[in-house]
Each structure stands twice: as structure tokens, then as C-alpha cells.
Design an enzyme around this catalytic site. Sequence first.
Site, PDB file in Angstrom:
ATOM      1  N   ASN A 102      -5.488   0.218   3.903  1.00 16.00           N
ATOM      2  CA  ASN A 102      -6.245  -0.144   2.715  1.00 16.00           C
ATOM      3  C   ASN A 102      -5.983  -1.598   2.351  1.00 16.00           C
ATOM      4  OD1 ASN A 102      -4.772  -0.542  -0.106  1.00 16.00           O
ATOM      5  ND2 ASN A 102      -3.518   0.862   1.111  1.00 16.00           N
TER       6      ASN A 102
ATOM      7  N   GLY B  72      -6.411  -4.673  -3.042  1.00 12.37           N
ATOM      8  CA  GLY B  72      -6.203  -5.953  -3.707  1.00 12.37           C
ATOM      9  C   GLY B  72      -5.806  -5.844  -5.165  1.00 12.37           C
ATOM     10  N   LEU B  73      -4.999  -4.822  -5.483  1.00 19.19           N
ATOM     11  CA  LEU B  73      -4.481  -4.651  -6.851  1.00 19.19           C
ATOM     12  C   LEU B  73      -5.582  -4.617  -7.911  1.00 19.19           C
ATOM     13  CD1 LEU B  73      -1.300  -6.954  -6.836  1.00 19.19           C
ATOM     14  CD2 LEU B  73      -1.342  -4.471  -6.815  1.00 19.19           C
TER      15      LEU B  73
ATOM     16  N   CYS C 259       3.512  -8.977  -3.786  1.00 17.20           N
ATOM     17  CA  CYS C 259       2.479  -9.944  -4.170  1.00 17.20           C
ATOM     18  C   CYS C 259       2.812 -11.341  -3.648  1.00 17.20           C
ATOM     19  CB  CYS C 259       2.356 -10.006  -5.695  1.00 17.20           C
ATOM     20  SG  CYS C 259       2.033  -8.424  -6.490  1.00 17.20           S
TER      21      CYS C 259
ATOM     22  N   ILE D   4       9.359   2.556   0.970  1.00 18.07           N
ATOM     23  CA  ILE D   4       8.789   1.267   1.296  1.00 18.07           C
ATOM     24  C   ILE D   4       7.350   1.182   0.792  1.00 18.07           C
ATOM     25  CG2 ILE D   4      10.234   0.934   3.339  1.00 18.07           C
ATOM     26  CD1 ILE D   4       7.872   1.889   5.089  1.00 18.07           C
TER      27      ILE D   4
ATOM     28  N   GLY E  59       0.621   6.461   5.534  1.00 15.35           N
ATOM     29  CA  GLY E  59       0.374   7.771   6.104  1.00 15.35           C
ATOM     30  C   GLY E  59       1.512   8.240   6.994  1.00 15.35           C
TER      31      GLY E  59
ATOM     32  N   GLY F 135       4.649   7.751   4.050  1.00 14.77           N
ATOM     33  CA  GLY F 135       4.242   8.816   4.967  1.00 14.77           C
ATOM     34  C   GLY F 135       4.710  10.209   4.613  1.00 14.77           C
TER      35      GLY F 135
END
Length: 303
Positions: free
Chosen positions: A69, A72-73, A131, A192, A218, A245
Site C-alpha cells: 500500500n 500516504g498518511l 515519515c 515493525i 501481510g 503479518g
Amino acid sequence: MVNTKVTLSGITLDNPVIPASGTFGYGKEFAELYDINILGSFSFKGTTKEPRFGNPTPRIAECSVGMINSVGLQNPGIDHVMEHEIPEMKKIFKKPVIANIGGFSLEEYAYCAQRISEADNVGIIEVNISCPNVHGGGIGFGTDAAQAASVTKAVRAVTKKPVYMKLTPNVTNIVEIAKACEAEGADGISLINTMMGMRIDLKRKKPVIANKMGGFSGPAIFPVALRMVYQVYEAVKLPIIGMGGVSCAEDVIEMMLAGATGVQIGAANLVDPWAARDIVLALPDVMEKYGISDLASIIGAAH
């Protein structure tokens, strides 16, 4: 009866299951499907100072064992969240929530942390340091130990709430980053965030995602996430929220054995909106299967 309760920075959760930021919105859509109070907590959509439309579409690319994905926040900004989303969350979720914040400068991080601290239903502030630093050449805050430390210090100075730094896996040495955050007063570590990946459309012979690359998440990244949680647990004396995941109750147990106290569910929510609920419901049976009577007793037990 088994005990699924865990404690994060003085906050007792009924269970360690926490939907991850960016995969659960503000809880409203999921509350229409089931009583989300079954969850330990949830981390709501990453919030920045100003509203963000996000990246151009397409933003999602499917993979055989995960997804990429590049949203973009996208979010309505901290003022809207404080005025509208926080009050709405209180109506549907009666427990403390985790507020995920982002920023593109130290000033933005500090501003968001200070503002979100005013919300009494926010139990933990989760700081996304993936970011890019707009004043530091665009390098991600979380890919450099000194910059990660500087964000931690800036946020720590403006809030009394527990601060959990959310680390990116796209680094050579995750332990170095975690230690830098601990040294500047972090109360916990979340890890993470997504890995970097891409897909190419064979017909168009171009990247699937408009941004070319995006965050890979995932089941495929679970072993990497587990390894990093294990390493960070050995390096710092802070509670860890593990993610990456996780898609079943067995994964939750494995994450906790590696050192996580809380476990976030991310991409699985986008595949199956009942995923987090089903993991909570399955936990007691899985605990009994492996002879675990108290979940808190297995944190870091694989070390």
C-alpha cells in the site's frame, strides 16, 4: 479459565490484541460489524498536523502472501480528529485507545503529541517515525538513530502520556534505533512498520502503484517482524507492541514468546474485517492447547 490480560505502561488490557493504525480507521466501520470492546485496544488512523489527501491512486497492489500500500498518511488533520473523531470514538469504545501520530518535522511531531494528549481516552501515543524529514533531506526519521532520538526527545518533552516509538524495518540495525529511542525517554517500542516493496503490471509494463513503491505487509513479513521483536527485546528494557503479518491466535502467542506484550493486527483486517475479533475469541483455546494459563507469563519466554 485462562488469563488473557496484559499490561502496557500501567494500562491493563483485557487481551493483547490491538488492530494496527491505518487498518481500522477510527473504529466506526468495524463497530457496525461487532462489539469492538472485545479488543484489548486499537491504534487509530495515523494523524498529522494538517489534513492530508494522501498519495495518487492506485495505492494498493496485491501479492500472493500479502499486499503493498502507498496511502500516504491520508487523514483529516489533528484538529478535526480532536473535535470530531475522538468524541465519536468514546461512544463506541469504552477503553483507552492508542493514538498514532506522524510528522514531517520535529515541530509537527511535538504539536500533534501535545494536542492528542488532551484526549482523556488516549492511553498511549504511538509515534510513527517512518515519515520523511522535510528539513533533513527527506530521509525517514526512523532510518537514522540520531533522528529517531530527536523525535523521541521532542515528543517526550510535551506529554505525560506513555510514548511508544513505531519503528520502520527498512534499516540495517533495528536494535540501534530502539536503543536511541529508549535513551531519550520512550516508554515503549512498536515494531515493525511495513517493509518496502513493489509490483509491476505485465500488461502495462509499469509499476502497479502510482507511487511506484509502497509498504509491504501481510503474512510474508511475519518471520522478519518476529526476528526484530526478538532482537529488540534483548536490547532494551521497554515493553514492546509487536506487529507484522500477524493473522491468527498462534501468531499472537509466537510474538509474545519473542518479547511482545501487545500484538497488533494490520493487513489481516483489510482481508477479513472480523480478523481481530476472531483472534481474540480463539486465544483461550490456543492457550489451553499449548499449556498456557496466563498470557503475561510467556512474554519473552523464548529467550
